[in-house]
Design a protein around this motif. Structure first.
Motif, short mmCIF file in Angstrom:
data_model
loop_
_atom_site.label_atom_id
_atom_site.label_comp_id
_atom_site.label_asym_id
_atom_site.label_seq_id
_atom_site.Cartn_x
_atom_site.Cartn_y
_atom_site.Cartn_z
N ASP A 60 6.21 3.22 -10.63
CA ASP A 60 7.21 2.18 -9.93
C ASP A 60 7.23 2.52 -8.53
O ASP A 60 8.43 2.21 -7.88
CB ASP A 60 8.76 4.11 -10.36
N THR A 61 6.39 2.01 -7.28
CA THR A 61 6.74 2.09 -6.25
C THR A 61 7.22 0.92 -6.11
O THR A 61 6.88 -0.25 -7.11
CB THR A 61 4.96 2.11 -5.58
N ARG A 62 7.93 0.40 -5.21
CA ARG A 62 8.27 -0.32 -4.70
C ARG A 62 7.85 -1.39 -3.64
O ARG A 62 7.36 -0.16 -1.88
CB ARG A 62 10.25 -0.15 -4.47
N ALA A 177 10.58 -1.00 -10.04
CA ALA A 177 10.16 -0.54 -9.29
C ALA A 177 11.53 0.62 -7.97
O ALA A 177 12.40 -0.12 -7.71
CB ALA A 177 9.81 -1.72 -7.71
N THR A 178 10.91 1.74 -7.96
CA THR A 178 12.48 2.42 -7.14
C THR A 178 11.87 3.51 -5.75
O THR A 178 12.49 3.16 -4.84
CB THR A 178 12.85 3.68 -8.41
N ARG A 179 10.29 2.87 -5.95
CA ARG A 179 10.35 4.32 -4.52
C ARG A 179 9.78 3.11 -3.46
O ARG A 179 7.90 2.92 -4.01
CB ARG A 179 8.98 5.09 -5.00
N VAL A 183 2.05 -2.19 -0.17
CA VAL A 183 2.29 -2.96 0.68
C VAL A 183 1.55 -4.47 -0.58
O VAL A 183 1.24 -5.41 0.10
CB VAL A 183 1.60 -2.98 2.17
N VAL A 184 1.46 -3.19 -1.75
CA VAL A 184 0.41 -4.60 -2.86
C VAL A 184 1.47 -3.97 -4.17
O VAL A 184 1.59 -2.65 -4.03
CB VAL A 184 -1.44 -4.15 -2.40
N ALA A 185 1.66 -4.69 -3.99
CA ALA A 185 2.30 -4.94 -6.18
C ALA A 185 1.70 -4.69 -7.06
O ALA A 185 0.10 -5.16 -6.59
CB ALA A 185 3.11 -6.14 -6.35
N PRO A 186 2.12 -3.38 -8.30
CA PRO A 186 1.00 -3.12 -9.13
C PRO A 186 1.40 -4.27 -10.35
O PRO A 186 1.86 -4.45 -10.75
CB PRO A 186 1.85 -1.48 -10.08
N PHE A 209 6.35 7.61 -15.53
CA PHE A 209 6.01 6.72 -13.95
C PHE A 209 5.62 7.58 -13.23
O PHE A 209 6.16 8.64 -13.30
CB PHE A 209 7.60 6.92 -13.60
N ILE A 210 4.06 7.22 -12.79
CA ILE A 210 3.75 7.69 -11.34
C ILE A 210 3.79 6.50 -9.83
O ILE A 210 4.62 5.45 -11.03
CB ILE A 210 2.39 7.84 -12.21
N THR A 211 3.44 7.73 -9.39
CA THR A 211 4.36 6.54 -8.25
C THR A 211 2.79 6.54 -7.45
O THR A 211 2.40 8.08 -6.28
CB THR A 211 5.34 7.42 -6.98
N VAL A 212 2.32 4.75 -7.54
CA VAL A 212 0.59 5.17 -5.84
C VAL A 212 1.17 4.34 -5.29
O VAL A 212 1.39 3.13 -5.58
CB VAL A 212 -0.26 4.89 -7.33
N HIS A 213 1.36 4.77 -3.76
CA HIS A 213 2.01 3.12 -2.75
C HIS A 213 0.24 2.37 -2.57
O HIS A 213 -0.03 3.19 -1.73
CB HIS A 213 2.19 3.88 -1.85
N SER A 214 0.36 1.49 -3.14
CA SER A 214 -0.94 0.22 -2.68
C SER A 214 -0.59 -0.15 -1.89
O SER A 214 0.13 -0.58 -1.10
CB SER A 214 -0.77 -0.10 -3.80
#
Length: 349
Positions: A60-62, A177-179, A183-186, A209-214
């Protein structure tokens, strides 16, 4: 495994440069690890492959508008600034990449916006391209972020050889996407339409949902032949209690657990405990997965088609088996599947 084992010929015309007209209207190659078979489907056929009690894990990374164009003081030279992450909110410090890096020195000021109203000062060199910028802004932090992001552009991957367009703002963002923080979309998640997500929900497939800020480390070139010597950049992630309970319940009931994307798979493996269950985890991960590797949580993986030599391809090969995945990639090129986040998908079961 060696870097050279992940080489294959990828024609440029197979790298998707534009988003599809409809999110879920791509092709899907289905790879069966048990039988070694490769089948060709529409992505919407995934509806018939998961059922009540199965779980799909989504990132759910944004993605934030990380790509800015500024002008250097005095010379007016155009400088590309890629925001990586905020280092200090109070002092408005950001870790960034700049191009052309040779033109930027500590103490230089950069001006952004048509009226040049947003100003940043270079205060440190972090790498050959990296810099630390301090934005000179008097307002509060929330207003600063709004003004900064209003000037930003969608940070498309380097394999898309064009400037970002208006349509990329929505297309390069998952619907869930909420969080903010990537800078890279899943990429695998970009293919889900609202209708498809709803139909999966009606079938009883749970969404966790897991959050991984790629970060850009996802695309960083590997410069060593021996993969054990490569070090991944760290990425911030969060595996919360709701996710853990949902996944572990499904595992105990012998249900399918689908990782939607390599970022999800990496995050799950960073939060895996003994016995094939997940544990709470909030922090950073620099986990680098390549063959051979034993996965104990996820039973299937949905992923884009990736570039030669990429860490994502290595992770996919670890999940699907090196020989079978490289065979599938050869088939994908032959059948002219589209590669990249705007292309087609592969489901490994």
């Amino acid at each position: 495994m060696k870097l050279s084992q992940f080489k294959f010929q990828l024609p440029e015309n197979l790298i998707a440069q534009e988003p599809p007209l409809e999110r879920d209207q791509c092709r899907m190659m289905v790879v069966d690890r048990k039988t070694g078979t490769i089948e060709h489907h529409k992505f919407t056929d995934i509806l018939g492959m998961y059922d009540d009690g199965d779980v799909m894990i989504l990132n759910d990374t944004r993605v934030f508008p990380a790509l800015l164009y500024g002008n250097k003081e005095k010379t007016g030279a155009r400088i590309e600034v890629f925001l990586l992450r905020e280092l200090n909110a109070d002092n408005k410090l950001w870790d960034v990449l700049v191009e052309p890096a040779r033109k930027i020195r500590i103490g230089n000021k950069l001006y952004f916006g048509e009226d040049q109203s947003l100003v940043a000062e270079v205060i440190d060199n972090t790498t050959s391209r990296g810099r630390t910028l301090r934005f000179l802004y008097d307002g509060d932090h929330d207003q600063f972020k709004r003004d900064l992001f209003a000037l930003g552009n969608t940070p498309l991957p380097g394999y898309i050889h064009r400037e970002p367009k208006e349509e990329d703002v929505d297309a390069y963002q998952t619907l869930y996407a909420t969080r903010e923080g990537a800078v890279v979309a899943p990429g695998a998640g970009l293919h889900f339409s609202r209708e498809l997500l709803k139909r999966l929900e009606i079938r009883g497939v749970e969404q966790a949902f897991i959050t991984v800020h790629s970060g850009l480390g996802t695309f960083r070139e590997i410069d060593v032949e021996d993969l054990t010597k490569h070090r991944m950049d760290s990425e911030q992630m969060d595996a919360n209690e709701k996710l853990i309970n949902t996944v572990n319940k499904a595992k105990d009931a012998d249900k399918q657990v689908l990782a939607v994307g390599t970022s999800v798979l990496r995050g799950v493996e960073s939060a895996t405990s003994m016995g094939g269950h997940m544990k709470l985890y909030s922090g950073w991960t620099n986990k680098f997965i390549f063959p051979p590797y034993d996965f104990t949580v996820c039973t299937s993986l949905l992923t884009d088609f990736h570039q030669p030599y990429s860490t994502m391809l290595m992770m996919v090969a670890a999940f699907g088996g090196y020989d079978l995945v490289m065979k599938a990639y050869k088939e994908a090129v032959k059948e002219e599947y589209k590669f990249g986040c705007y292309g087609d998908v592969m489901l490994i079961r």
